[in-house]
Every structure is written in C-alpha cells, then in structure tokens.
Design a protein around this motif. Structure first.
Motif, PDB file in Angstrom:
ATOM      1  N   ILE A 130      40.587  29.098  42.034  1.00 31.36           N
ATOM      2  CA  ILE A 130      39.968  29.782  40.896  1.00 31.36           C
ATOM      3  C   ILE A 130      40.502  29.177  39.601  1.00 31.36           C
ATOM      4  CG2 ILE A 130      39.546  32.037  39.810  1.00 31.36           C
ATOM      5  CD1 ILE A 130      38.505  31.812  42.706  1.00 31.36           C
ATOM      6  N   VAL A 131      39.591  28.751  38.715  1.00 28.48           N
ATOM      7  CA  VAL A 131      40.031  28.030  37.519  1.00 28.48           C
ATOM      8  C   VAL A 131      40.348  28.961  36.355  1.00 28.48           C
ATOM      9  CG1 VAL A 131      39.015  25.800  38.055  1.00 28.48           C
ATOM     10  CG2 VAL A 131      37.646  27.512  36.870  1.00 28.48           C
ATOM     11  N   SER A 132      40.806  30.148  36.659  1.00 30.14           N
ATOM     12  CA  SER A 132      41.381  31.028  35.633  1.00 30.14           C
ATOM     13  C   SER A 132      42.449  31.862  36.330  1.00 30.14           C
ATOM     14  CB  SER A 132      40.299  31.932  35.016  1.00 30.14           C
ATOM     15  OG  SER A 132      39.685  32.710  36.017  1.00 30.14           O
ATOM     16  N   PRO A 133      43.374  32.414  35.566  1.00 34.50           N
ATOM     17  CA  PRO A 133      44.407  33.252  36.179  1.00 34.50           C
ATOM     18  C   PRO A 133      43.804  34.596  36.625  1.00 34.50           C
ATOM     19  CG  PRO A 133      45.031  32.520  33.961  1.00 34.50           C
ATOM     20  CD  PRO A 133      43.580  32.230  34.123  1.00 34.50           C
ATOM     21  N   PRO A 134      44.557  35.392  37.371  1.00 38.51           N
ATOM     22  CA  PRO A 134      44.055  36.727  37.734  1.00 38.51           C
ATOM     23  C   PRO A 134      43.725  37.549  36.486  1.00 38.51           C
ATOM     24  CG  PRO A 134      45.998  36.178  39.023  1.00 38.51           C
ATOM     25  CD  PRO A 134      45.866  35.107  37.986  1.00 38.51           C
ATOM     26  N   ILE A 135      42.580  38.236  36.517  1.00 39.23           N
ATOM     27  CA  ILE A 135      42.173  39.101  35.386  1.00 39.23           C
ATOM     28  C   ILE A 135      42.801  40.463  35.623  1.00 39.23           C
ATOM     29  CG2 ILE A 135      40.225  40.131  34.158  1.00 39.23           C
ATOM     30  CD1 ILE A 135      38.502  37.851  35.341  1.00 39.23           C
ATOM     31  N   ARG A 136      43.785  40.799  34.787  1.00 36.80           N
ATOM     32  CA  ARG A 136      44.541  42.033  35.024  1.00 36.80           C
ATOM     33  C   ARG A 136      44.267  43.096  33.966  1.00 36.80           C
ATOM     34  NH1 ARG A 136      48.924  38.418  36.978  1.00 36.80           N
ATOM     35  NH2 ARG A 136      48.842  38.676  39.230  1.00 36.80           N
ATOM     36  N   TRP A 137      43.596  42.707  32.861  1.00 30.38           N
ATOM     37  CA  TRP A 137      43.394  43.631  31.749  1.00 30.38           C
ATOM     38  C   TRP A 137      41.911  43.677  31.392  1.00 30.38           C
ATOM     39  CZ3 TRP A 137      47.663  46.275  30.298  1.00 30.38           C
ATOM     40  CH2 TRP A 137      48.892  45.763  30.744  1.00 30.38           C
ATOM     41  N   PRO A 138      41.430  44.842  30.964  1.00 40.85           N
ATOM     42  CA  PRO A 138      40.014  44.952  30.611  1.00 40.85           C
ATOM     43  C   PRO A 138      39.695  44.158  29.349  1.00 40.85           C
ATOM     44  CG  PRO A 138      41.052  47.126  30.825  1.00 40.85           C
ATOM     45  CD  PRO A 138      42.150  46.120  30.819  1.00 40.85           C
TER      46      PRO A 138
END
Ligand code: SF4
Length: 472
Positions: free
Chosen positions: A387-395
C-alpha cells in the motif's frame, strides 16, 4: 463538498474530492471549454455535474445528477452561451445526493446574481448556519457560503468574498462568478488544489492541471493559500483575504485523489507515484513473480515497485471505467457481484502466480478483502499487498468522506490483524516519511492529518453528520 464512491477503483472505498472549473473568454464557446474541463475532472465527483454561464447580463445555471457526459449534450451546451462560465462535479460531504444540492449554487439579491462551486469541507458550518438563519434553509456548507455572499452582494461579489471568506474555517477551494467576472479562492492552508491557466483569448481555473490540457490552456500558477483571484475584462487581479500560517495541501492528492497527469507544487503526480512504488519496494520487498496494480491509481506506483524489485509488471485486473450513477445504488442482485462490477481479473495472467498487488490505500478494508478473494478465485498462488500510503488512523474533516475513526480499519487494528482480515499472504504500507519524500513537496507544506492526527485547522472530536443541516 467531497467526492465519489470508489469501490475497487483504487482506494478502498475512499471518496474523492469535487472538481472545479471556471473560464473567462469572451467570444469563445465557454460552456464547451467548461465541459471538456469537467470531463477531465470527472474522477473527483460522479454524483452530479453543473455549469453556470453568463452573457454579461444574466446568469443561467444548468445542473443535474449523473456524470458530465450524461448531464450535458449538444442540445444543453447550445443553450449555455456566454462570455464566462463555471462548472462543478460533485461528491457530497454534506447533504444528500439530490438535485437541490448539486452545484453550482445560485443566489440573487434581486438585482444581482452569483454562482458558486465548492471543493472541500468547512468545519464551522453550525456557526455559519446560525449566522445565515434558516431564511436560506441551506442543506450544504456550500449553500451557506453562497447565502452569506448574497447577503453582501449589493457591494459586488469581490467585496462580498473579501468580507465572507475570512469567516470560514476548514478546507475550501471556490470558483465563483457574477454576471461579469470569474473568481477563484483557496483557504489559508490551501488544503484543496486550484490553479490558474491561460487560454489564447482568456483565462481559466481548475482543480487539477490535467483540465488545462484538454481545455487548450497553459498552466500559469496555483492560486495561493488565502488568495482571492478576480478575472474579467480588466485582467487578473489578486487579493489577499487572509494570511497563510503555512501551506497544507492534502497529501492524498498525490497518493490517490488527483489524476496521474496532473501536477501539484510543480511535481507530476505520476512521477510522485512511481517514486512511492520505488520506495515501497525498498521498504517492503516481496518474493513474487508478478507486480500488478489495482487500477487506476495503483498503476504508476506498481511500475515503480516492479522497477526496483526487478519483478515483471503486468495487468491482472481490468477496470470498468464507465460505471456511472446507474450503479451507485445497485439492485441487490448487482450488489452481490460486488467488486466485480468494477474490477474483473485476467486469469491467464494471474494463474499460479505469486502476486505483489499495489494499491493506494486501505480505508475500511472490505473492498480490499473482496479484491484479494477475486484474485485467489482467479488462481493466484499468493497475494502480497503493498500500500503506497501509511495506515489511515485519523478521520478527515477537510472533504474526504471518512469522518469517524470507527470506519477506519487501521484506527482500531494492527497491521497483522488487517492482513488477516483482508486474506493476504503479506501486507505492508509505505512509511509516512517515504510518502512525503516521494512528493518532493517543500518541508511542512502538506496536510497529513489522517496519518498522524496533526490537523492544520483545529477540529472537534467528530464531524457532524453530512446530513446534519437537513435535520436541523
Ligand atoms: S486529513 Fe488526510 S485526506 Fe484529509 S486533507 Fe488531510 S491529508 Fe488529505
């Protein structure tokens, strides 16, 4: 306003941002130029499309639910004659998907009119709504802004904008027009993009530079954060309505939202994505036979990954690009086919292969899980998700439709748990440092809040429901 349901279309159910276009070019077919501009911004919103055109005396608005090519045809374009025009493609972040909420919004004070298109999301909407009063009965943040502008319209739209824009909080790029002038504005952080282009006989503005290519315009510059630009027969004038604490362009414009043939901060989105893939291959190598992208946004990154990993690159999934509103609310029978409506596998390519599958993001995880299953059904021996982005942890409170932590799988689960849920053999994300490096954006000029929780514009704990204004 934000953008479109993207099940399996790159991004795991991530929603895109609205598309804006505006043109001032007396003597030209401004509606047709706008049509081409909107057509190239279709990826930013597929719920509705609209235009407002003026002949110098009157503003005419035409908007409808559906894709740009469904809303406009030769007959409608022929009725939209004038010297200036603005256009909009919509995905809703506030308000329902209905005709009333389609844009451009139009308001009048009885003698003058204004039209407005919005990309972004305001975070002080309740306060602004109280100021408007229920007289306007606005159901979107964009409509509230148009109503506030109309309340100042006796002084002209330029002065109205200079009075109203400093009161807004959140993410906004606007195109606006009165009977004679086109206006473009960006919030003081420049969270959503907006650029100015030069036509042979006029000017245009667009959310993304790819729209200039089809409109026959040359890129001039980006609208600055906190800047209002006026375009009319006196030329292009710049007004500063607010100081910019710092630029904070949405990092997701590079990773997912923008088309690969657009540029931000002078950087080609395609080149940035290739670099993301190269960096990801160094950070998270995989022992595999074939690298495939999730089309379309994973394409450039997958090329970069394959290049560094020295693994062949191939197409393993075909995307149906022509699904419009017809399938946004599918019948139960169609829904059951899920992701296959948009992505179909190529079994001959996939059969028996250990795959590296490159995608731009995972939001909820449900679509990724379906894609992995589709690949396994088609005979994939192993599926290694990159996945070419980090984990999405915030809205995101600035116009991407992921406004609660509950809907973000990475906010509540570790990477190994996500890998198990989606059914992949391995799962790895690009680091935030790697993603930022790939953009080559100057230090500290990006919003990255959904990855690190540091919001450039302060927000409350949770955004109100996108339908909040309709329930007041
Ligand atoms: S929070 Fe994320 S998606 Fe929203 S504007 Fe910032 S970087 Fe973009």
């Amino acid at each position: 306003m934000l953008a479109s349901a993207a099940v399996g279309a790159g991004g795991d159910e991530l929603k895109e941002a609205c598309g804006l276009f505006g043109v001032w070019a007396p003597g030209e077919d401004v509606a047709r130029i706008t049509f081409f501009g909107l057509f190239s911004l279709q990826h930013r919103g597929q719920e509705s499309a609209g235009m407002a055109v003026s002949d110098g005396q009157h503003i005419l608005v035409y908007r409808e639910l559906g894709l740009v090519s469904q809303v406009f045809d030769e007959r409608t374009l022929a009725t939209l004659q004038g010297d200036l025009c603005i256009g909009h493609t919509r995905y809703s972040t506030t308000g329902s998907t209905n005709w009333e909420n389609a844009q451009p919004s139009f308001k009048t004070n009885g003698t003058r009119g204004l039209a407005l298109g919005h990309n972004g999301n305001l975070v002080n909407t309740p306060e602004l709504d109280r100021r408007v009063g229920r007289r306007g009965a606005a159901t979107t943040d964009s409509d509230i802004v148009a109503t506030l502008l109309a309340q100042h319209l006796d002084e002209g739209l330029e002065r109205a904008a200079l009075a109203v824009l400093p009161e807004l909080r959140g993410a906004y790029s606007f195109v606006m027009m009165d009977e004679r002038s086109v206006f473009a504005a960006r919030d003081p952080f420049g969270i959503r993009p907006l650029s100015i282009g030069r036509l042979p006989s006029g000017w245009c503005v667009a959310s993304e530079t790819c729209a200039f290519d089809v409109a026959g315009a040359q890129f001039v510059r980006e609208v600055e954060p906190g800047e209002l630009v006026t375009i009319d027969d006196r030329g292009v004038r710049s007004h500063r309505f607010a100081e910019s604490p710092r630029p904070a362009l949405c990092l997701f414009e590079f990773a997912y939202l923008s088309r690969a043939d657009s540029r931000h901060y002078g950087r080609s989105v395609h080149e940035a994505r290739r670099e993301m893939g190269r960096l990801l291959a160094r950070e998270a190598p995989a022992d595999a036979d074939l690298v495939i992208p999730i089309p379309d946004t994973g394409h450039s990154a997958a090329e970069g990954y394959a290049e560094v990993a020295r693994i062949p690159f191939g197409e393993g999934l075909m995307k149906n690009r022509y699904i419009g509103r017809t399938f946004i609310e599918p019948t139960p029978a169609l829904r059951a086919r899920g992701v296959r409506l948009k992505l179909n596998p190529l079994p001959e390519t996939i059969q028996g292969k250990r795959l590296v599958v490159v995608d731009d993001s995972i939001v909820r995880g449900t679509t990724t899980r379906q894609i992995v299953q589709v690949l396994r059904d088609a005979g994939a021996a192993e599926v290694h998700l990159r996945i070419v982005s980090p984990p999405i942890r915030w809205p995101c409170f600035y116009g991407i439709d992921m406004s609660t932590r509950d809907e973000l799988i990475a906010a509540n689960h570790r990477v190994e748990e996500i890998r198990d849920f989606v059914g992949a053999n391995s799962l790895a994300y690009l680091s935030l440092a790697g993603l930022v490096e790939a953009t080559r954006a100057p230090a500290g000029t990006l919003c990255r809040a959904c990855f690190d929780g540091e919001y450039p514009v302060p927000v409350g704990d949770q955004m109100p429901s996108k339908f909040a204004l309709e329930t007041l």
